[in-house]
Design an enzyme around this catalytic site. Structure first.
Site, PDB file in Angstrom:
ATOM      1  N   HIS A 274       0.857  -1.187   0.000  1.00  0.00           N
ATOM      2  CA  HIS A 274       0.000   0.000   0.000  1.00  0.00           C
ATOM      3  C   HIS A 274       0.898   1.244   0.000  1.00  0.00           C
ATOM      4  O   HIS A 274       1.205   1.817   1.045  1.00  0.00           O
ATOM      5  CB  HIS A 274      -0.902  -0.020   1.237  1.00  0.00           C
ATOM      6  CG  HIS A 274      -1.878   1.115   1.296  1.00  0.00           C
ATOM      7  ND1 HIS A 274      -3.211   0.965   1.010  1.00  0.00           N
ATOM      8  CD2 HIS A 274      -1.712   2.426   1.603  1.00  0.00           C
ATOM      9  CE1 HIS A 274      -3.832   2.118   1.153  1.00  0.00           C
ATOM     10  NE2 HIS A 274      -2.935   3.029   1.513  1.00  0.00           N
ATOM     11  N   ASP A 325      -1.088  -9.689   1.553  1.00  0.00           N
ATOM     12  CA  ASP A 325      -0.375  -9.092   0.417  1.00  0.00           C
ATOM     13  C   ASP A 325      -1.355  -8.420  -0.540  1.00  0.00           C
ATOM     14  O   ASP A 325      -1.413  -8.728  -1.733  1.00  0.00           O
ATOM     15  CB  ASP A 325       0.454 -10.139  -0.327  1.00  0.00           C
ATOM     16  CG  ASP A 325       1.496  -9.483  -1.252  1.00  0.00           C
ATOM     17  OD1 ASP A 325       1.679  -8.250  -1.158  1.00  0.00           O
ATOM     18  OD2 ASP A 325       2.115 -10.203  -2.048  1.00  0.00           O
ATOM     19  N   GLU A 334       1.106  -1.649   4.327  1.00  0.00           N
ATOM     20  CA  GLU A 334       1.671  -0.304   4.175  1.00  0.00           C
ATOM     21  C   GLU A 334       3.030  -0.190   4.866  1.00  0.00           C
ATOM     22  O   GLU A 334       3.163  -0.512   6.045  1.00  0.00           O
ATOM     23  CB  GLU A 334       0.722   0.740   4.763  1.00  0.00           C
ATOM     24  CG  GLU A 334       1.198   2.168   4.536  1.00  0.00           C
ATOM     25  CD  GLU A 334       0.207   3.202   5.038  1.00  0.00           C
ATOM     26  OE1 GLU A 334       0.178   4.304   4.474  1.00  0.00           O
ATOM     27  OE2 GLU A 334      -0.544   2.907   5.992  1.00  0.00           O
TER      28      GLU A 334
END
Length: 354
Positions: A274, A325, A334
């Site tokens: 992310h 994932d 992230e």
């Protein structure tokens, strides 16, 4: 007596909610505010850096320490939480939930270590209760410095130089005991694969920061020839070092999924993190503007990110060692600077002491 000084400390913030909704190329905004939390953090960083440069570049070291003193004076005079004036820009993701008090103690502790001036030691003793030094003793991160304060100050106590700061060592010992596997603690658990796990998002921030403190305290205990009593157990320096190394090994691939959580390291690592710059096409391949909602196609794409963010460490697996994932699972996928920063220290140590 407070002395007015002229300093410019610029902080750049992004409007969190707006950026979160808009999955496009980064937009930034700046705000001017009195932010003692950031200023006290800056004072701590400058003071710590002055120690690093003390023998190599004494003039620069003195400059850093001088700036640290002035920035800390400003922070202490203008007490308050930064999110009071920057609420719309930093909340809900980076509100100053823990307040400014711990950062002031953190700054004073580093200034005392760097300058050896008695005034900072007196400040710590005087403000220990007022600034809540004993609160949340098993927390250490971007918003909470309590465990770090206790560990840092404990070094002098362990070396027999500061009996009046004994309470900080007691807090540090309690923190260490709360991290030992097999000792039930409501806020710290271990996954089946052996990863430290704390409730909330981006768990790897806790793994790296708490492991860094485990390693630091291990070294302090070793120099003092001391161990931490934890009920029927005893936490030796060697045990703490093994616990810290186990966490690093887990991050780098020694885990149930055989996955490295550092992007670009090892045979298997997260592919769909992310991160906008990593997941959006580069300006070379897509020079056109990406509109406000146009980034959603990249956000939701099952394809691997086109730009590999080598070295970034993601939030990591859940309490069962499972890892999706997937970009929408931002708490796991992230990467953040406050995950990587403590890990650099851990890697540096274990690289030098294999």
């Amino acid at each position: 007596m407070f002395r007015w000084v002229t300093l410019t400390l610029t902080t750049t913030v992004g409007r969190g909610l707006r950026i979160w909704i808009r999955y496009g190329r980064r937009i930034r905004s700046t705000g001017t505010t009195l932010a003692p939390t950031w200023q006290a953090e800056t004072a701590a960083a400058l003071a710590a850096a002055s120690i690093v440069f003390r023998s190599r570049d004494p003039a620069y070291s003195r400059l850093l320490l001088d700036r640290a003193v002035k920035v800390f004076e400003f922070a202490d005079y203008h007490r308050g939480a930064y999110s009071a004036s920057l609420h719309s820009a930093v909340c809900p993701f980076y509100c100053d939930v823990n307040g400014y008090q711990d950062e002031l103690l953190w700054g004073a502790a580093w200034l005392h270590k760097a300058s050896r001036r008695r005034e900072y030691r007196e400040y710590i003793v005087k403000n220990e209760v007022v600034l809540r030094a004993g609160d949340t003793i098993n927390e250490f991160g971007w918003d909470n410095k309590h465990a770090g304060i206790n560990v840092l100050i404990s070094k002098e106590v362990l070396m027999g130089k500061a009996d009046d700061l004994k309470s900080f060592q007691n807090n540090a010992d309690g923190f260490i005991c709360s991290l030992l596997p097999g000792i039930a603690h409501p806020q710290v658990q271990y996954s089946p694969g052996g990863l430290i796990f704390k409730a909330g998002g981006s768990n790897m921030q806790h793994v790296t920061s708490l492991s860094f403190l485990l390693l630091a305290y291990s070294n302090y205990l070793s120099h003092a020839n001391h161990a931490v009593p934890c009920g029927e157990m005893s936490a030796s320096p060697a045990l703490l070092k093994r616990l810290a190394k186990r966490q690093v090994d887990y991050i780098l691939g020694d885990n149930p999924l055989a996955m490295s959580y550092m992007v670009g390291y090892g045979a298997r690592y997260p592919q769909r993190i992310h991160h906008r710059a990593s997941s959006l096409p580069s300006l070379v391949t897509h020079p056109a503007h990406i509109g406000c909602k146009a980034g959603s196609r990249y956000f939701l794409s099952p394809d691997a990110n086109p730009n590999v963010l080598v070295g970034a460490v993601v939030g990591g697996p859940n309490s069962s060692d499972a890892f999706p994932d997937s970009r929408p699972f931002f708490q796991e996928s992230e990467p953040t600077t406050y995950i990587n920063a403590p890990l650099v220290g851990l890697l540096a140590y274990f690289s030098a002491h294999p």
